[in-house]
Design a protein around this motif. Structure first.
Motif, short mmCIF file in Angstrom:
data_model
loop_
_atom_site.label_atom_id
_atom_site.label_comp_id
_atom_site.label_asym_id
_atom_site.label_seq_id
_atom_site.Cartn_x
_atom_site.Cartn_y
_atom_site.Cartn_z
N GLN A 1 -14.00 5.53 -13.84
CA GLN A 1 -12.92 5.99 -12.58
C GLN A 1 -11.79 6.61 -13.28
O GLN A 1 -11.30 6.39 -14.09
CB GLN A 1 -12.39 4.68 -11.78
N THR B 1 -1.02 4.51 -3.35
CA THR B 1 0.07 3.96 -2.46
C THR B 1 0.51 2.57 -2.92
O THR B 1 -0.18 1.46 -2.79
CB THR B 1 -0.80 3.69 -1.10
N PRO B 2 1.45 2.47 -3.67
CA PRO B 2 1.97 1.22 -4.40
C PRO B 2 2.79 0.58 -2.87
O PRO B 2 3.41 1.14 -2.29
CB PRO B 2 3.13 1.56 -5.18
N PRO B 3 2.47 -0.52 -2.92
CA PRO B 3 3.35 -1.22 -1.71
C PRO B 3 4.66 -1.14 -2.18
O PRO B 3 5.19 -1.17 -3.43
CB PRO B 3 2.70 -2.78 -1.97
N ALA B 4 5.52 -1.15 -1.08
CA ALA B 4 6.83 -1.20 -1.49
C ALA B 4 7.45 -2.08 -2.48
O ALA B 4 7.22 -3.24 -1.97
CB ALA B 4 7.89 -1.01 0.01
N SER B 5 7.98 -1.85 -3.34
CA SER B 5 8.41 -2.83 -4.40
C SER B 5 9.83 -3.34 -3.95
O SER B 5 10.92 -2.55 -3.74
CB SER B 5 8.64 -2.26 -5.70
N PRO B 6 9.99 -4.79 -4.05
CA PRO B 6 11.34 -5.29 -3.44
C PRO B 6 12.13 -5.28 -4.51
O PRO B 6 13.47 -5.57 -4.31
CB PRO B 6 10.94 -6.50 -2.88
N ALA B 7 11.78 -5.11 -5.87
CA ALA B 7 12.63 -5.47 -7.09
C ALA B 7 13.70 -4.48 -7.14
O ALA B 7 13.84 -3.08 -6.64
CB ALA B 7 11.76 -5.37 -8.17
N ALA B 8 14.73 -4.69 -7.59
CA ALA B 8 15.81 -3.80 -7.97
C ALA B 8 15.70 -3.04 -8.93
O ALA B 8 14.55 -3.04 -9.68
CB ALA B 8 17.30 -4.57 -8.10
N PRO C 1 15.20 -1.74 -12.93
CA PRO C 1 14.88 -2.59 -13.79
C PRO C 1 16.00 -2.64 -14.50
O PRO C 1 16.68 -1.87 -14.92
CB PRO C 1 13.73 -1.70 -14.67
N PRO D 1 -6.31 7.09 -10.83
CA PRO D 1 -5.74 5.79 -10.70
C PRO D 1 -5.56 5.42 -9.30
O PRO D 1 -4.93 6.11 -8.63
CB PRO D 1 -4.38 6.05 -11.42
N PRO D 2 -6.46 4.54 -8.87
CA PRO D 2 -6.44 4.24 -7.28
C PRO D 2 -4.79 3.73 -6.95
O PRO D 2 -4.52 3.90 -5.77
CB PRO D 2 -7.21 3.23 -6.93
N ALA D 3 -4.44 2.77 -7.69
CA ALA D 3 -3.30 2.11 -7.11
C ALA D 3 -2.03 3.09 -7.24
O ALA D 3 -1.22 2.54 -6.42
CB ALA D 3 -2.98 0.99 -8.20
N ALA D 4 -1.93 3.77 -7.97
CA ALA D 4 -0.82 4.60 -8.25
C ALA D 4 -0.55 5.58 -6.68
O ALA D 4 0.63 5.66 -6.51
CB ALA D 4 -0.69 5.64 -9.31
#
Ligand SMILES: Nc1ncnc2c1ncn2[C@@H]1O[C@H](COP(=O)(O)OP(=O)(O)OP(=O)(O)O)[C@@H](O)[C@H]1O
Ligand SMILES: [Mg+2]
Lengths: 356, 290
Positions: A3, A11-18, A20, A6-9
């Motif tokens: 493959q 549509t990454p789900p909105a990251s809640p993290a502040a 880094p 990179p499939p995930a790149a």
């Protein structure tokens, strides 16, 4: 790679993290150095060097150092292969006698057939690689621990070494082959001396360093190196993500076979004749050199540079005792102390490194 | 209550796309232990199939068959309409099936980025000097992990020094990255806190949006109901419930999970133990009509 995208790149789900936030400061250079497996061996090597430098005046001469390196190299080439195998999670107790088997095979084959010695050298390589292959296959097919499988092959090889040699030569040593065709060229390749700054250094020292460089590159910079660490670190996890664990282990046993052939050829062309009973016990020195160099007995951790340093320490202790005019019987005592200290240092170092 | 009432497929939801992975009457024996029997399962693109069940019900065994770690002894395993027999996880990965295992996630002593790409390493250069593309692997690892809400200062640290949840997140990020068509997650939320569980559920939803087929194994019916399109409940190696979302409510699902009648019996027993207030326990739902 099957493959490409990179499939995930996508549509990454909105990251809640502040943003880094770094919790640990940049790791200091010292801390990073401590995380290397070979650091304990480096400290030990420097310590042993200073010790013999102080107590044995002969030790300080350049040609003595060349002898130390030579001692280190014949042990060290094997220790490199054994350390790779140990990182891959396995032992090879047949490694010591396998060296003798290879030398015997090359010598007797050439002598019996009165052929060019290179024929013997070639056949010995095939035999040594086959011994490695058989060890690997036995391990995988039986599922027994490699300690047991290689103990069995150790005994079998030892028996074959003695029995076949006696059968063919009526003696426990092979006939000298130094007047046979190809001997000179083979000696040039496997057992010549190279003069560096007026000091004669055996060619094995250069092979040793080159192999150590190659092994380090393979371990840290190639796919196969990654697989070695994974096969030793967690066989099942490695298999589950698609690492060909069995292939990796077989290749490692065959690498030990190759090293045994190489050292066997050196011994043959250095001494012209081979004692059939030699090599027993060396397998433990290889393992000890690897362990002093930071290899974990449980696999998955270690380095080729460490194994190089481990064998170098062996060379220093071995020759240092002679230069200090002590009874050589002290050698084993020293090795025991070194092993204990090195293992403790490695344990301590790893604890430090694991601490964040 | 009959299981038959619940297994009616809703044509609108399930009939439209052909299943990528299909199990037909699959069974598995471990020596004399019958771990699975007569399992039917369809994994369709853009759908989340949840597999629920008690400890030892056979959930992990089921996904190990799909991911090529074990082989089935009975029935058929069909990929894209063709029966297959996978001999190792590599074959499954090549078919685009990636898995996060419950117990076989990572190699503890290896650095995070090496774990991420283990078995699928990126390389560069021609053969004798073909080497790892360390830069690219580290970058990708960093990007994928931050997308997951995990921020590590040092990708060189052995993965064994991470917390259980962080480790699990790395394994999930890896499977999401490499799972081209089917993503299998074995209890991914078990070791995670509320926030990380939320991230995983969002990931599952995102994977579904992209058209992946997802198999989501969990003990938690609430998590399952949040993202699931289809629910299969295993009990002692057999399917006890196999229903589309429209045919089953959260209560029913919870009830099936807990084993409705057993829960009622447990409640009855607990009532006789001093100090347990039975009124505080959740209602046991025995059938859809109650
Ligand atoms: N390698 C094995 N050898 C023999 N029996 C096994 C093996 N793996 C699983 N089993 C048995 O198969 C049954 C199903 O196990 P499995 O791991 O699939 O359960 P599970 O549903 O994943 O449970 P959990 O929720 O605890 O993860 C259990 O009875 C277990 O003891
Ligand atoms: Mg399980």
């Amino acid at each position: 790679m099957t493959q490409a995208a990179p499939p995930a790149a996508a549509t990454p789900p909105a990251s809640p993290a502040a943003a880094p936030k770094s919790r640990t400061a940049e790791r200091s250079l010292a801390r990073r150095a401590l995380a290397r497996p070979e650091i304990g061996a480096l400290v030990a090597a420097v310590g042993v060097y200073i010790f013999f430098f102080a107590v044995a005046p002969t030790f300080r001469q350049a040609d003595s150092f060349a002898t130390v390196l030579y001692q280190g190299s014949t042990l060290g080439i094997m220790a490199l292969a054994v350390s790779l195998l140990m990182i891959g999670g396995e032992f090879d107790l047949s490694a010591g006698v396998a060296v003798t088997s290879s030398a015997l095979a090359a010598s007797m084959l050439s002598f019996q057939l009165t052929a060019n010695v290179w024929v013997g050298v070639g056949v010995a390589l095939v035999i040594s690689l086959s011994v490695g292959l058989i060890n690997g296959l036995l391990l995988i097919k039986t599922g027994l621990p490699s300690f047991l499988v290689s103990l069995a092959s150790f005994l079998m090889l030892q028996g074959l070494n003695l029995a076949i040699t006696k059968l063919l030569t009526d003696n426990v040593a092979t006939n000298a082959i130094n007047d046979m065709d190809g001997f000179e060229s083979a000696k040039a390749v496997f057992a010549s001396e190279v003069t560096v700054f007026g000091v004669d250094v055996n060619i094995t020292v250069f092979y040793w360093l080159a192999f150590a460089g190659l092994a380090t590159w393979v371990l840290l910079r190639t796919k196969f190196g990654n697989w070695i660490f994974a096969a030793g670190g967690s066989k099942e996890s490695a298999r589950a993500v698609g690492v060909p664990v069995n292939l990796t282990k077989i290749a490692l046993f065959m690498t030990v076979g190759f090293a045994a052939w190489f050292v066997g050829m050196h011994l043959l062309f250095e001494y012209n004749t081979v004692q059939a009973g030699e090599g027993v016990g060396n397998e433990f020195y290889y393992i000890i050199a690897a362990v002093i160099g930071g290899c974990l007995l449980t696999g998955g951790y270690g380095s080729a540079i460490g194994a190089l340093l481990g064998a170098f320490i062996f060379g220093m202790v071995n020759q240092g005792i002679v230069y200090a005019n002590w009874n050589p019987d002290w050698f084993k005592f020293f090795v025991g102390v070194m092993l204990l200290l090195a293992t403790l240092v490695n344990l301590w170092v790893r604890r430090q490194a694991a601490r964040r | 209550m009959t299981t038959n009432d619940l297994t009616k497929p809703t044509p609108a939801a399930e009939g439209t796309t052909e299943p990528v992975v299909q199990l037909k009457g699959v069974g598995k024996l471990y020596g004399n232990v019958r771990a699975l029997e007569g399992i039917d399962l369809d994994v369709r693109p853009g759908q989340v199939t949840c597999v629920l069940g008690d400890n030892g019900a056979g959930k992990s065994t089921l996904i190990k068959i799909i991911s090529g770690l074990h082989q089935h002894d009975e029935g058929e395993y069909v990929v894209d309409g063709k029966p297959v027999r996978l001999h190792n996880p590599r074959e499954a990965l090549n078919l685009g099936i990636a898995t996060v295992y419950q117990d076989l996630a990572t190699v503890p002593l290896m650095p995070v980025w090496r774990n991420f790409f283990l078995g699928s390493e990126l390389t560069r250069g021609p053969w004798p000097i073909r080497r790892l593309d360390i830069e690219r692997m580290k970058e990708t690892t960093q990007t994928e992990l931050s997308a997951m809400g995990i921020h590590l200062d040092n990708l060189e640290q052995p993965i064994g020094t991470l917390s259980g949840g962080q480790r699990q997140s790395v394994a999930i990020a890896r499977a999401v990255y490499f799972g081209a068509r089917v993503l299998i997650l074995d209890e991914p939320t078990a070791a995670l806190g509320v926030k990380q569980s939320g991230v995983v559920l969002k990931y599952i939803a995102a994977a579904r949006e992209r058209g992946l087929g997802v198999i989501f194994i969990t003990h938690n019916p609430h998590h399952a109901y949040m993202v699931g399109d289809h629910f299969s409940v295993l009990r002692l190696g057999a399917l006890e419930l196999n229903a589309a979302r429209d045919d089953v409510s959260l209560e029913e699902l919870t009830n099936h999970m807990a084993g409705g009648t057993e829960l009622a019996a447990l409640k009855h027993e607990l009532a006789q133990v001093r100090g347990v207030d039975v009124e505080e326990l959740p209602e046991v739902v025995n059938s859809p009509s109650t």
